[in-house]
Motif scaffolding. Sequence first.
Motif, PDB file in Angstrom:
ATOM      1  N   LYS A 138       1.196  -3.040   1.256  1.00 15.62           N
ATOM      2  CA  LYS A 138       0.322  -3.624   0.256  1.00 15.62           C
ATOM      3  C   LYS A 138       0.309  -2.716  -0.973  1.00 15.62           C
ATOM      4  O   LYS A 138       0.173  -1.495  -0.845  1.00 15.62           O
ATOM      5  CB  LYS A 138      -1.103  -3.780   0.799  1.00 15.62           C
ATOM      6  N   TYR A 139       0.467  -3.318  -2.143  1.00 15.30           N
ATOM      7  CA  TYR A 139       0.590  -2.554  -3.380  1.00 15.30           C
ATOM      8  C   TYR A 139      -0.632  -2.763  -4.267  1.00 15.30           C
ATOM      9  O   TYR A 139      -1.154  -3.875  -4.384  1.00 15.30           O
ATOM     10  CB  TYR A 139       1.844  -2.968  -4.141  1.00 15.30           C
ATOM     11  N   THR A 140      -1.048  -1.686  -4.901  1.00 20.02           N
ATOM     12  CA  THR A 140      -2.184  -1.734  -5.831  1.00 20.02           C
ATOM     13  C   THR A 140      -1.859  -0.877  -7.048  1.00 20.02           C
ATOM     14  O   THR A 140      -1.338   0.244  -6.893  1.00 20.02           O
ATOM     15  CB  THR A 140      -3.467  -1.184  -5.183  1.00 20.02           C
ATOM     16  N   ARG A 185      -0.144   4.747   8.175  1.00 21.01           N
ATOM     17  CA  ARG A 185       0.633   5.734   7.428  1.00 21.01           C
ATOM     18  C   ARG A 185      -0.146   6.142   6.186  1.00 21.01           C
ATOM     19  O   ARG A 185      -0.919   5.363   5.634  1.00 21.01           O
ATOM     20  CB  ARG A 185       1.990   5.164   7.003  1.00 21.01           C
ATOM     21  N   ALA A 186       0.067   7.377   5.737  1.00 18.24           N
ATOM     22  CA  ALA A 186      -0.587   7.831   4.510  1.00 18.24           C
ATOM     23  C   ALA A 186      -0.014   7.056   3.326  1.00 18.24           C
ATOM     24  O   ALA A 186       1.179   6.726   3.305  1.00 18.24           O
ATOM     25  CB  ALA A 186      -0.359   9.326   4.312  1.00 18.24           C
ATOM     26  N   PHE A 244       2.287   2.893 -15.783  1.00 17.19           N
ATOM     27  CA  PHE A 244       1.532   2.423 -14.626  1.00 17.19           C
ATOM     28  C   PHE A 244       1.703   3.372 -13.445  1.00 17.19           C
ATOM     29  O   PHE A 244       2.773   3.963 -13.254  1.00 17.19           O
ATOM     30  CB  PHE A 244       2.012   1.031 -14.215  1.00 17.19           C
ATOM     31  N   THR A 245       0.647   3.496 -12.656  1.00 18.55           N
ATOM     32  CA  THR A 245       0.722   4.199 -11.385  1.00 18.55           C
ATOM     33  C   THR A 245       0.355   3.203 -10.284  1.00 18.55           C
ATOM     34  O   THR A 245      -0.714   2.580 -10.343  1.00 18.55           O
ATOM     35  CB  THR A 245      -0.247   5.395 -11.328  1.00 18.55           C
ATOM     36  N   ALA A 246       1.233   3.040  -9.331  1.00 18.91           N
ATOM     37  CA  ALA A 246       1.011   2.101  -8.229  1.00 18.91           C
ATOM     38  C   ALA A 246       0.924   2.862  -6.918  1.00 18.91           C
ATOM     39  O   ALA A 246       1.530   3.923  -6.757  1.00 18.91           O
ATOM     40  CB  ALA A 246       2.132   1.072  -8.160  1.00 18.91           C
ATOM     41  N   GLU A 247       0.173   2.316  -5.996  1.00 18.83           N
ATOM     42  CA  GLU A 247       0.036   2.911  -4.670  1.00 18.83           C
ATOM     43  C   GLU A 247       0.420   1.895  -3.615  1.00 18.83           C
ATOM     44  O   GLU A 247       0.073   0.714  -3.735  1.00 18.83           O
ATOM     45  CB  GLU A 247      -1.404   3.360  -4.449  1.00 18.83           C
ATOM     46  N   VAL A 248       1.170   2.333  -2.614  1.00 17.97           N
ATOM     47  CA  VAL A 248       1.533   1.454  -1.517  1.00 17.97           C
ATOM     48  C   VAL A 248       0.861   1.968  -0.253  1.00 17.97           C
ATOM     49  O   VAL A 248       0.825   3.177  -0.002  1.00 17.97           O
ATOM     50  CB  VAL A 248       3.067   1.388  -1.326  1.00 17.97           C
ATOM     51  N   ILE A 249       0.309   1.034   0.501  1.00 19.62           N
ATOM     52  CA  ILE A 249      -0.397   1.372   1.734  1.00 19.62           C
ATOM     53  C   ILE A 249       0.178   0.570   2.895  1.00 19.62           C
ATOM     54  O   ILE A 249       0.367  -0.645   2.788  1.00 19.62           O
ATOM     55  CB  ILE A 249      -1.902   1.076   1.607  1.00 19.62           C
TER      56      ILE A 249
END
Length: 235
Positions: free
Chosen positions: A177-179, A201-202, A192-197
Amino acid sequence: MLRPRKFKELETKLGHRFKDPGLLERALTHASVRGGKIARFDNERLEFIGDRVLGLAIAEILNQQYPEASEGELARRYNRLVRGEACAKVARNIGLGAHLILSESEADSGGRDKTTILADAAEALLGAVFIDVGFEKARAVVRKLWQEQSEPVPEVAVDAKSALQEWAQGQGLALPKYTVVSRKGPDHAPRFTAEVIIAGRAPAQGEGASKRIAEQAAATALLTREGEGGRLGDA
């Protein structure tokens, strides 16, 4: 029921004349016009069905086109054909935006060319055809409209998001899932800075000049951290 001229034009492009024109109208009706009515008056339920119809039809097409392909290769090709961007491209090819039934505010905000709205409407059309006459005809519509995108082509390089999804599925993990966690810089040069979860997993982050690039960078970071960076050169 008098069939509107615009319906006839769209039916010609689909290659299907609806027995129940009401299904076509519903497939074109966005939830923004619901106005308190229950969901059966817009296209969300049809989109749910059409998503499954598309998935089965595309899986069948790829199985026929690539009899020697591995499951991983089939999965990568499948994901490219059923993702929102591919569905929206099909919608644009048949001029679907002009036929959409939107609220005034949604239309004024450019809803007729929004990728998500177009993709959902394309799937809703498939759901409407399926309910109208069954899977065989719906499959024929998929073959007609997705033909250009599903033509056999050499395997292309695996992008990081596809590789991460494939790895997660292979590990029995939840899908990534990306945010977008931040946006900096002026409009002409955003950053942009995106985070994947992935559950269990961290999370990992990545940066880029667009949301898509930032998400790809985040996926690359997670794969690299997990020792799976080699997947990016598999294709």
